[in-house]
Design an enzyme around this catalytic site. Sequence first.
Site, PDB file in Angstrom:
ATOM      1  N   ASP A  98       0.820  -1.211   0.000  1.00 52.85           N
ATOM      2  CA  ASP A  98       0.000   0.000   0.000  1.00 52.85           C
ATOM      3  C   ASP A  98       0.857   1.266   0.000  1.00 52.85           C
ATOM      4  OD1 ASP A  98      -2.363  -1.277  -0.071  1.00 52.85           O
ATOM      5  OD2 ASP A  98      -2.908  -0.944   2.020  1.00 52.85           O
ATOM      6  N   LYS A 113      -3.412   4.243  -3.455  1.00 50.76           N
ATOM      7  CA  LYS A 113      -4.055   5.262  -4.290  1.00 50.76           C
ATOM      8  C   LYS A 113      -3.196   6.514  -4.305  1.00 50.76           C
ATOM      9  CE  LYS A 113      -8.714   3.787  -3.486  1.00 50.76           C
ATOM     10  NZ  LYS A 113      -9.488   3.689  -2.291  1.00 50.76           N
ATOM     11  N   MET A 151      -7.530   9.698   9.532  1.00 56.25           N
ATOM     12  CA  MET A 151      -8.188  10.172   8.305  1.00 56.25           C
ATOM     13  C   MET A 151      -9.121  11.353   8.582  1.00 56.25           C
ATOM     14  SD  MET A 151      -9.063   6.425   6.704  1.00 56.25           S
ATOM     15  CE  MET A 151      -9.418   5.656   8.270  1.00 56.25           C
TER      16      MET A 151
END
Length: 258
Positions: free
Chosen positions: A34, A56, A170
Amino acid sequence: MNKVYIVGAGPGDPELITVKGLKSIQQADVILYDRLSNPDLLDEARDEAQLIYCGKRPDHHSLDQAAINELLCSYAQQGKSVTRLKGGDPFVFGRGGEEAEVLAKNRIPYEIVPGISSGVAAPAYAGIPVTHRNYSSSVAFLSGVSKLGCDQEEYWEHVVKSMDTLCIFMGVKKLPEICERLIRHGRAPETPIALVEWGTTEHQRTVTGSLKNIVGRASELMNPSMIIVGEVVKLRDQLQWFEQLNDEAELPIPSIVG
Ligand SMILES: C[S@@+](CC[C@H](N)C(=O)[O-])C[C@H]1O[C@@H](n2cnc3c(N)ncnc32)[C@H](O)[C@@H]1O
């Protein structure tokens, strides 16, 4: 069929991976990694190992969760030893649970190798103990974007009342809402808060303040950042050590007099 290791790479500093995690990288045929697992760890992989980026980033191709699940199963079914490398701990906001569910369903053998979560490591590198006998006897890990609860008033009310320290993952983009909610549900506007960006890495930046002034102070900080709320944040004034490592390195060596 071979095994899948779902491995926590630790919070960023590559030395903060476990011995078991490192061994699983060194023996893997395939590594799916990741964005938040430190890429330096991949130097430990065998030359023949296949490395697959799953994170991402705007300029990189990325895989969705269904595609990752499928790859984990198909490589294991081909008899390959698979390491799934994730930032922090795989079971703390890491979707490791979902991947393990898929493996279990397909009867593919797997092991979970826990990692040091940024929820404890980023505060530690900022000199903030998440619990302390005089200031906090409970800590909650929360997500700023969780599917469950994050938009519900009762959820925040419960968390604010029952927990001393909050570590919010987050949440940096939602900082104004988070502060407003915490105050509305009973935290004093003066409650100490810290944001730690890229904790445990050479890019670590920490900003502190109170619920009423942090939004203005932390506007430059971005993902990944850990938000820590509670009295323990005050300890940073005495306990910050990481920033001083560099300062110490730059100190002139005192000359011996006499
Ligand atoms: C998808 S979650 C993954 C959490 C990870 N499994 C863990 O245990 O640390 C990503 C969030 O973790 C936090 N995070 C991860 N690495 C971080 C770091 N080095 N410093 C500060 N926060 C970090 C940030 O809040 C980021 O948005």
